[in-house]
Write an enzyme that holds these catalytic residues in place. Structure first.
Site, PDB file in Angstrom:
ATOM      1  N   GLU A   1      -3.866  -4.026  -3.019  1.00 29.20           N
ATOM      2  CA  GLU A   1      -4.587  -4.839  -4.013  1.00 29.20           C
ATOM      3  C   GLU A   1      -4.918  -4.037  -5.270  1.00 29.20           C
ATOM      4  O   GLU A   1      -4.778  -4.518  -6.389  1.00 29.20           O
ATOM      5  CB  GLU A   1      -5.912  -5.365  -3.445  1.00 29.20           C
ATOM      6  CG  GLU A   1      -5.780  -6.227  -2.218  1.00 29.20           C
ATOM      7  CD  GLU A   1      -5.923  -5.428  -0.936  1.00 29.20           C
ATOM      8  OE1 GLU A   1      -5.230  -4.395  -0.804  1.00 29.20           O
ATOM      9  OE2 GLU A   1      -6.703  -5.835  -0.068  1.00 29.20           O
TER      10      GLU A   1
ATOM     11  N   CYS B   1     -10.792  -3.968   1.443  1.00 24.77           N
ATOM     12  CA  CYS B   1     -11.826  -2.941   1.640  1.00 24.77           C
ATOM     13  C   CYS B   1     -12.865  -3.039   0.517  1.00 24.77           C
ATOM     14  O   CYS B   1     -12.669  -3.742  -0.485  1.00 24.77           O
ATOM     15  CB  CYS B   1     -11.185  -1.556   1.679  1.00 24.77           C
ATOM     16  SG  CYS B   1     -10.732  -0.921   0.060  1.00 24.77           S
TER      17      CYS B   1
ATOM     18  N   ASN C   1       0.844  -1.207   0.000  1.00 30.08           N
ATOM     19  CA  ASN C   1       0.000   0.000   0.000  1.00 30.08           C
ATOM     20  C   ASN C   1       0.872   1.247   0.000  1.00 30.08           C
ATOM     21  O   ASN C   1       1.987   1.246   0.527  1.00 30.08           O
ATOM     22  CB  ASN C   1      -0.987  -0.002   1.172  1.00 30.08           C
ATOM     23  CG  ASN C   1      -0.343  -0.200   2.529  1.00 30.08           C
ATOM     24  OD1 ASN C   1       0.688  -0.835   2.655  1.00 30.08           O
ATOM     25  ND2 ASN C   1      -0.953   0.341   3.565  1.00 30.08           N
TER      26      ASN C   1
ATOM     27  N   CYS D   1     -11.586  -2.218  -3.005  1.00 35.81           N
ATOM     28  CA  CYS D   1     -10.758  -3.290  -3.578  1.00 35.81           C
ATOM     29  C   CYS D   1     -11.615  -4.474  -3.988  1.00 35.81           C
ATOM     30  O   CYS D   1     -11.347  -5.123  -5.005  1.00 35.81           O
ATOM     31  CB  CYS D   1      -9.673  -3.706  -2.590  1.00 35.81           C
ATOM     32  SG  CYS D   1      -8.361  -2.479  -2.494  1.00 35.81           S
TER      33      CYS D   1
ATOM     34  N   CYS E   1      -4.625   1.241  -1.785  1.00 32.37           N
ATOM     35  CA  CYS E   1      -4.429  -0.084  -1.205  1.00 32.37           C
ATOM     36  C   CYS E   1      -3.507  -0.925  -2.082  1.00 32.37           C
ATOM     37  O   CYS E   1      -3.444  -0.744  -3.308  1.00 32.37           O
ATOM     38  CB  CYS E   1      -5.755  -0.823  -1.087  1.00 32.37           C
ATOM     39  SG  CYS E   1      -6.934  -0.052   0.014  1.00 32.37           S
TER      40      CYS E   1
ATOM     41  N   GLU F   1       0.512   5.309   0.814  1.00 35.40           N
ATOM     42  CA  GLU F   1      -0.382   6.314   1.400  1.00 35.40           C
ATOM     43  C   GLU F   1      -0.015   7.732   0.983  1.00 35.40           C
ATOM     44  O   GLU F   1       1.000   7.968   0.309  1.00 35.40           O
ATOM     45  CB  GLU F   1      -0.369   6.160   2.928  1.00 35.40           C
ATOM     46  CG  GLU F   1      -0.916   4.800   3.342  1.00 35.40           C
ATOM     47  CD  GLU F   1      -1.067   4.630   4.841  1.00 35.40           C
ATOM     48  OE1 GLU F   1      -0.541   5.458   5.616  1.00 35.40           O
ATOM     49  OE2 GLU F   1      -1.736   3.645   5.221  1.00 35.40           O
TER      50      GLU F   1
END
Ligand code: THU
Length: 173
Positions: free
Chosen positions: A88, A125, A75, A128, A86, A77
């Site tokens: 994924e 999430c 990930n 994703c 993220c 940020e």
């Protein structure tokens, strides 16, 4: 749900009940297919490269493509939190952009809190899940999803429908 009000104004509630089943397997690392264990290991390795100074939640994802190749991402940020991405979604975006002819077959996801030794529980999430769903639709092929949990437990799902029931995937129906 249908509400039917009779002329006596006595409300009658008719409920249409629909049952769907989701399936997952709970396995230990050693019970996995060796290629799946290797994929989780790649996800673990890349999680150390996470850029997660705000959440300190370091995620790693690895994907096995139809040609047998493996790619991975962590990930990344941003100080403007919603700009962060993220692991994924970065990964599926990358392989979709670079290897569009190779269907992703298996996706492994792991996470660890910065400074901790033990692996945390992780679950993709909502955004994703929607991105995984798009990839399945694109290649018309379900993706096996592996999620590492604490104490070496691995959850395995055969397709995003088990993580995203009643999903949005048709603009025209
Ligand atoms: N995150 C992922 O990369 N994948 C997940 O499956 C769960 C959440 C990231 C987003 C953010 O950088 C941090 O973990 C905390 O939410």
């Amino acid at each position: 749900m249908y509400f039917n009000r009779s002329f006596l104004s006595k409300p009658i509630l008719l409920v249409k009940k629909i049952t769907d089943t989701i399936e997952l397997e709970e396995l230990t690392f050693s019970e996995l297919d060796p290629r799946e264990a290797a994929l989780l290991q790649r996800a673990q390795e890349i999680s150390t490269k996470a850029y997660a100074p705000y959440s300190k939640f370091q995620v790693g994802a690895a994907v096995l493509l139809a040609n047998g190749e493996i790619y991975q991402s962590s990930n990344q940020e941003n100080v403007s939190f919603p700009v962060g991405t993220c692991a994924e979604r970065l990964l599926l975006g990358y392989v979709g952009a670079n290897f569009p002819e190779q269907a992703p077959q298996t996706l492994a996801i792991v996470a660890r809190r910065e400074g901790e030794i033990d692996w945390a529980g992780v679950s993709p999430c909502g955004m994703c899940r929607q991105a995984i769903n798009e990839t399945e639709n694109r290649y018309q092929s379900p993706i096996t999803i592996l999620m590492l949990q604490p104490k070496g437990v691995v959850l395995r799902f055969q397709g995003i429908r088990h993580l995203l029931p009643l999903k949005f995937d048709d603009l025209h129906s």
